[in-house]
Design an enzyme around this catalytic site. Structure first.
Site, PDB file in Angstrom:
ATOM      1  N   GLU A  66     -10.945   1.061  -5.634  1.00 58.13           N
ATOM      2  CA  GLU A  66     -10.484   1.124  -3.349  1.00 58.13           C
ATOM      3  C   GLU A  66      -8.953   1.903  -4.206  1.00 58.13           C
ATOM      4  O   GLU A  66      -8.727   1.853  -4.762  1.00 58.13           O
ATOM      5  CB  GLU A  66     -10.554   0.046  -3.181  1.00 58.13           C
ATOM      6  CG  GLU A  66      -9.452  -1.631  -2.931  1.00 58.13           C
ATOM      7  CD  GLU A  66      -9.042  -2.354  -2.499  1.00 58.13           C
ATOM      8  OE1 GLU A  66     -10.977  -2.987  -2.323  1.00 58.13           O
ATOM      9  OE2 GLU A  66      -9.085  -2.969  -1.827  1.00 58.13           O
ATOM     10  N   ASP A  83       1.188  -0.969  -0.358  1.00 54.45           N
ATOM     11  CA  ASP A  83       0.003   0.283   0.050  1.00 54.45           C
ATOM     12  C   ASP A  83       0.739   1.176  -0.103  1.00 54.45           C
ATOM     13  O   ASP A  83       0.477   2.018   0.349  1.00 54.45           O
ATOM     14  CB  ASP A  83      -0.704  -0.112   1.007  1.00 54.45           C
ATOM     15  CG  ASP A  83      -1.796  -1.135   1.240  1.00 54.45           C
ATOM     16  OD1 ASP A  83      -2.385  -1.727   0.229  1.00 54.45           O
ATOM     17  OD2 ASP A  83      -1.910  -1.809   2.194  1.00 54.45           O
TER      18      ASP A  83
END
Length: 524
Positions: free
Chosen positions: A203, A47
Site C-alpha cells: 500500500e 504518510d
C-alpha cells in the site's frame, strides 16, 4: 584588545543574549555545522509525500479528522521546515466531521499524494469511506478547489508522465494489486482502468520516473518495510527488491530530486507514542536502483549526514503563541471542525477565548484545540485567565490522544473554582475516564498550567502554578502511547479544552502557550 576582537566579542555576547532569551528548542535537526540528524521533525507528520518545485520543497502529511486538514510544509533544504498551509479549511461531506454520531477519530483524510504540473499544485486524497478527491491550486497557500472522482481509491498515488498524461495508482482492496487509473485532461473523471502489478500486502504507493525507468515505492505494513520496483513501462513487467524497514530507517516513502540533479529519500518510521516521524536520507544509484544511505553504509538511513543543500538558515514549524494575531497560527488544529461561534481571538484581544461546548468528557468535546507534541522531551506551559469559568465548566490543558490527561479548572457554585486532574483512555469500548485528583479550591484569576512529555520514558506529567515560579504536580505520571486501533491514529498531542455537561457555561481565556525542551534532570 584590538577593535576587531572587541567587535567580535560584543557580537558573540549579543548573540548569546538573544539565544538565551528564546525558548530552548525541543529538537533541532540542523546541527549548525553543515550536517543534520534524523528525524528532521521530531513529531507526528505521517504518510509523507515530498516534491520539489524549482528551489522549493513541499511536504504533504496526513491529518485524519483534525481541522484544518492536510498540512503542507515548505523547505529549501529538506531539513529546515515551516508549515506553509492547510489544504482543507473545513472538512466537508460527513456530519461526523462536526463531531456528530461519535465523530471521525481515526477516519478523515489519509495519505495525500502531492504533485505539481502545468503550474498547478495537485493533490489526490481519499477521505475514509468517501470518494477520491482531486484538489488543485495555483499557489501552495491556496485557495484549493476539488473535484470528486467516481471511485474510492485507497492511498492514491498521483503521477504525471512526460507526455502530460495523469495517472493515479491505487491498491484497490488493499491486497497489493496496483491498479492504474488514467485520468482525463482536467482530472475530473477516470478515462481508463488497468491492473499493472501485484505486490503482496503493498500500500502507500508512490510513482517516480527517472532516467527512462518508472520506479514504484510501496509500504508493506505487515513487515514495517518498503519495497522498490522498476519497469521500463508503467504496465510492467516490474522487478521488485526489498529496500529498507523500520529497523533501518522506515517503511513508507519515496525519493525526490534536488536542483543539482542528485536525489534524496524520505521515509516514515513508526516511533511509539510520538507517532510516525519522517527521516531524510542520501541515496546513491547502483545498477539503476536507488539505494538508501551511502556506498560505505548502504541500505540504511544515517542518523547523521551532511545537509542536502548547504548554507540555508534554521527553520522549524511554529509552536509557541501569544494569540495576538488576527488568526490562529498554522500549528494549531481543532480535534474536528470547530463551532466558530464558540471561540474568539477578538472578544478579549491578546487572548484565545474558548467558550464551553456541551459534552460529558473531552473525547466528545468539540473545539478542543490541539498541536503536535514534540520529542524527545518537551515542556508546554499555558497562562490562563480563569475569571470566565462558570458552574459545571471543565476547562484546561493537557495531552490528547490514546491518553488524554487533563489538568482542568472546574466551576463551582457562587463563583468558586477548583483544579482537578483526570485521565481519559480511548479504548475499543469507548473512552474511560479516571478522576485522579478531585477538584481542590483555587483562588485568583491568573493560573499557569504545565504539561511535560518524556517520550523516551513514555510518560507525561502535569502541574500548576499561581505565580509561574512555584509549581505543584497533580495526579502523578500518566502513560504516553500510540495505537492505531484506538486514540486518534496520531501521536500524542497537546490540547486546550473547555466543556460543560450542561448547555451554556462560561469560557476560558488563554493568554499564551510556550513550548520548550524539558529541562535536564526533570521528568521521568
Amino acid at each position: 584588545m584590538s577593535g576587531s576582537l572587541v567587535l567580535r566579542t560584543g557580537l558573540a555576547i549579543a548573540a548569546l543574549a538573544v539565544t538565551s532569551a528564546l525558548p530552548a528548542q525541543v529538537w533541532r535537526s540542523d546541527q549548525g555545522d553543515g550536517t543534520y540528524r534524523n528525524p528532521v521533525l521530531f513529531a507526528d507528520y505521517p504518510d509523507p509525500d515530498i516534491i520539489r518545485v524549482g528551489e522549493d520543497f513541499y511536504f504533504a502529511t496526513t491529518t485524519f479528522a483534525n481541522a484544518p486538514g492536510i498540512t503542507i510544509l515548505h523547505s529549501k533544504d529538506l531539513v529546515n521546515w515551516r508549515i506553509a498551509s492547510h489544504v482543507i479549511k473545513q472538512l466537508d461531506g460527513d456530519p461526523r466531521y462536526d463531531l456528530k454520531e461519535g465523530g471521525a477519530y481515526r477516519h478523515g483524510f489519509y495519505a495525500a499524494s502531492l504533485r505539481h504540473h502545468d503550474g498547478l499544485f495537485t493533490i489526490a486524497v481519499t477521505p475514509v469511506g468517501h470518494k477520491t478527491r482531486i484538489y488543485r491550486a495555483a499557489r501552495i497557500e491556496g485557495p484549493w478547489t476539488y473535484k470528486e472522482l467516481d471511485i474510492e481509491a485507497f492511498d492514491p498515488a498521483l503521477f504525471f508522465d512526460d507526455d502530460g498524461t495523469a495517472y493515479m495508482g491505487t491498491s484497490v482492496g488493499t491486497d497489493g494489486t496496483l491498479t492504474l487509473l488514467t485520468l482525463n485532461k482536467d482530472l475530473s473523471a477516470i478515462a481508463a482502468t488497468r491492473q499493472a502489478y501485484y505486490n503482496k500486502g503493498a500500500e502507500g504507493s508512490k510513482i517516480i520516473r527517472h532516467n527512462g525507468w518508472y520506479y514504484l515505492f510501496n509500504a508493506i505494513p505487515s513487515k514495517l518495510a518498503m519495497t522498490v520496483s522498476r519497469s521500463r513501462s508503467l504496465w510492467g513487467p516490474w522487478e521488485t527488491r526489498p529496500s529498507i524497514d523500520d529497523k533501518t530507517g522506515g517503511h513508507q516513502g519515496a525519493i525526490v530530486d534536488l536542483p543539482d540533479g542528485s536525489w534524496y529519500g524520505f521515509v516514515m518510521v513508526d516511533a511509539g507514542a510520538i507517532g510516525r516521524m519522517t527521516n531524510i536520507s542520501p541515496i546513491f544509484w547502483k545498477d539503476e536502483w536507488p539505494v538508501w544511505g551511502t556506498p560505505d553504509a548502504p541500505d540504511r538511513v544515517p542518523d547523521r549526514s551532511p545537509k542536502p543543500i548547504q548554507g540555508l538558515p534554521f527553520a522549524e514549524p511554529d509552536s509557541s503563541d501569544d494569540f495576538s494575531g488576527p488568526r490562529l497560527g498554522l500549528q494549531w488544529q481543532w480535534n474536528h471542525n470547530p463551532d466558530d461561534s464558540r471561540w474568539s481571538l477578538t472578544q478579549h484581544p491578546g487572548f484565545l477565548r474558548l467558550h464551553a461546548t456541551q459534552a460529558d468528557v473531552i473525547w466528545t468535546a468539540r473545539n478542543t484545540l490541539t498541536q503536535k507534541a514534540q520529542g524527545p522531551r518537551a515542556r508546554a506551559v499555558v497562562k490562563l485567565d480563569t475569571s470566565g469559568i462558570r458552574p459545571g465548566d471543565v476547562c484546561g490543558f493537557g495531552s490528547f490522544g490514546k491518553y488524554s490527561a487533563q489538568l482542568s479548572v472546574v466551576g463551582g457554585p457562587k463563583g468558586t473554582r477548583g483544579l482537578q486532574m483526570q485521565l481519559t483512555e480511548s479504548t475499543s469500548d469507548g473512552p474511560r475516564t479516571q478522576l485522579r485528583v478531585p477538584a481542590r479550591p483555587i483562588e485568583g484569576r491568573a493560573l499557569w498550567l504545565r504539561t511535560d512529555m518524556d517520550f523516551g520514558a513514555r510518560e507525561g506529567r502535569v502541574a500548576y502554578s499561581l505565580d509561574n515560579r512555584r509549581w505543584t504536580e497533580l495526579g502523578g505520571a500518566f502513560p504516553l502511547a500510540f495505537d492505531w486501533r484506538t486514540g486518534t491514529f496520531q501521536g500524542q498531542q497537546l490540547a486546550l479544552s473547555c466543556y460543560n455537561p450542561e448547555p451554556g457555561g462560561g469560557y476560558l481565556d488563554v493568554d499564551s502557550f510556550t513550548l520548550s525542551a524539558l529541562p535536564t534532570g526533570e521528568g521521568s
